[in-house]
Enzyme design. Structure first.
Site, PDB file in Angstrom:
ATOM      1  N   ALA A   1       9.637  58.812  -0.556  1.00 42.60           N
ATOM      2  CA  ALA A   1       9.037  57.898  -1.530  1.00 42.60           C
ATOM      3  C   ALA A   1       9.250  56.420  -0.932  1.00 42.60           C
ATOM      4  O   ALA A   1      10.514  55.882  -0.861  1.00 42.60           O
ATOM      5  CB  ALA A   1       9.587  58.004  -2.868  1.00 42.60           C
TER       6      ALA A   1
ATOM      7  N   GLY B   1       8.760  62.495   8.972  1.00 41.07           N
ATOM      8  CA  GLY B   1       8.100  64.003   9.242  1.00 41.07           C
ATOM      9  C   GLY B   1       6.855  64.189   8.472  1.00 41.07           C
ATOM     10  O   GLY B   1       5.854  64.261   9.120  1.00 41.07           O
TER      11      GLY B   1
ATOM     12  N   ASP C   1       5.160  56.781  13.997  1.00 38.79           N
ATOM     13  CA  ASP C   1       4.781  58.072  13.712  1.00 38.79           C
ATOM     14  C   ASP C   1       3.341  58.678  13.948  1.00 38.79           C
ATOM     15  O   ASP C   1       2.963  59.632  14.410  1.00 38.79           O
ATOM     16  CB  ASP C   1       4.877  58.087  12.055  1.00 38.79           C
ATOM     17  CG  ASP C   1       6.505  57.881  11.537  1.00 38.79           C
ATOM     18  OD1 ASP C   1       7.310  57.970  12.375  1.00 38.79           O
ATOM     19  OD2 ASP C   1       6.625  57.378  10.468  1.00 38.79           O
TER      20      ASP C   1
ATOM     21  N   SER D   1      -1.982  55.017   5.509  1.00 36.72           N
ATOM     22  CA  SER D   1      -2.757  54.118   6.600  1.00 36.72           C
ATOM     23  C   SER D   1      -2.720  55.111   7.755  1.00 36.72           C
ATOM     24  O   SER D   1      -3.638  54.645   8.755  1.00 36.72           O
ATOM     25  CB  SER D   1      -1.865  53.042   6.941  1.00 36.72           C
ATOM     26  OG  SER D   1      -0.721  53.498   7.844  1.00 36.72           O
TER      27      SER D   1
HETATM   28  O1  RIB Z   1       8.531  55.376   9.975  1.00 41.14           O
HETATM   29  C1  RIB Z   1       8.194  55.063   9.012  1.00 41.14           C
HETATM   30  C2  RIB Z   1       8.855  55.757   7.742  1.00 41.14           C
HETATM   31  O2  RIB Z   1      10.372  55.459   8.182  1.00 41.14           O
HETATM   32  C3  RIB Z   1       8.578  55.281   6.459  1.00 41.14           C
HETATM   33  O3  RIB Z   1       7.587  56.089   5.752  1.00 41.14           O
HETATM   34  C4  RIB Z   1       9.926  55.558   5.588  1.00 41.14           C
HETATM   35  O4  RIB Z   1       9.771  56.272   4.782  1.00 41.14           O
HETATM   36  C5  RIB Z   1      11.136  55.743   6.789  1.00 41.14           C
HETATM   37  O5  RIB Z   1      11.186  57.065   6.804  1.00 41.14           O
END
Ligand code: RIB
Length: 305
Positions: A13, A42, A253, A292
């Site tokens: 969260a 993840g 990510d 996003s």
């Molecule tokens: O890479 C971004 C993420 O890093 C965020 O969503 C937060 O939860 C952290 O894990």
């Protein structure tokens, strides 16, 4: 090769607050935009891949608190397969995200369920053995990543590790099992103890990682784009697609997941980099990490423009 992706990793969260600048020690400042959004490296990568059209399993753990339902719903609504994911007693993972004007963020992680693993379940093991690629990050215990990588390697499933989520050194045993290791420039510097300010320095540091047994090194350089050193030694660079930056959270990510999706589609390395850069440009133009992540059509539109 099976076309399913398994992403093993964290789900958080994300507790957001927006500020003009970070407070000094002992100082109190006003903030705005307080919100709770789904995130975790993840889960972000699983959602990014699924929205880009890739069939994706998420292998991770949420807690039994009030955040758990929101996290599951967020993953499921992007069509991520949760059949091998699980709830565990205790709090879900949380990330406290302070977002400054211009999109830069500072993040504090409270691991919760992401650190409460007791081995890899039979369902997760079966999923890992059956997929085309296993994608990992570093917000779960290193022992879990290592065990997952070993299961994948034994089944000849390529393993890709996004180095985000922890700053310590990576064990040689894990490095030697990686098809691709993807750090950002800070993570690259910490992993190699080398400077990464110039392009030449980034190249030298990435090469040092490759010499430790990783087949390919994909370095995310933020505004400076990305650099890929391939297994055959070829080096490719990719610039960014210019866009108004709102929030950089989750951009790394998004980049890694999009690169993996394009790679699983059998695209050329240059195309994988371009696809990833286009996806990340959509991600930084909006608020939040998981919310996003772009849909496939949004990325395609940038690529043809
Ligand atoms: O890479 C971004 C993420 O890093 C965020 O969503 C937060 O939860 C952290 O894990």
């Amino acid at each position: 090769m099976p076309s399913i992706l398994a992403v093993l990793g964290s789900v958080n969260a994300d507790l957001y607050v927006e500020v003009d600048r970070l407070p000094l020690p002992g100082e109190t400042i006003p903030g705005s935009g307080a919100a709770i959004r789904p995130g975790g490296k993840g889960a972000n990568q699983a959602v990014a891949a699924a929205r880009l059209g890739q069939a994706t399993h998420f292998l991770g753990q949420w807690g039994d608190d009030t955040h758990a339902g929101m996290l599951k719903d967020a993953l499921a609504s992007s069509k991520v397969d949760l059949s091998a994911a699980q709830g565990v007693p205790g709090p879900s993972g949380q990330a406290f995200i302070v977002l400054q004007k211009g999109g830069e963020n500072s993040i504090i992680i409270v691991g919760g369920a992401n650190q409460a693993w007791s081995g890899i379940s039979e369902g997760m093991q079966a999923a890992i053995k059956s997929v085309g690629t296993l994608l990992l990050q570093r917000e779960v215990p290193e022992s879990v990543n290592l065990a997952a990588a070993k299961i994948a390697s034994a089944a000849r499933v390529p393993v890709i590790l996004d180095a985000g989520g922890a700053m310590g050194p990576l064990p040689k045993e894990l490095l030697s099992q990686l098809a691709v290791l993807s750090p950002n420039e800070t993570e690259l510097a910490r992993l190699t103890n080398l400077p990464t300010e110039t392009e030449a320095q980034v190249y030298t540091a990435a090469l040092a990682l490759q010499k430790q047994g990783v087949k390919e090194v994909l370095v995310k350089l933020g505004k400076r784009g990305a650099l890929l050193i391939r297994e055959n030694g070829q080096t490719l660079t990719q610039g960014i697609f210019p866009i108004q930056v709102v929030d950089t959270t989750g951009a790394g990510d998004c980049f890694t997941a999009a690169f993996v999706v394009a790679r699983m589609e059998g695209r050329r390395a240059e195309e994988c980099l371009r696809f990833a850069a286009a996806a990340a440009s959509v991600c930084v133009s909006r608020l939040g990490a998981m919310p996003s992540m772009p849909q496939r059509a949004e990325v395609e539109r940038i690529l043809v423009s």
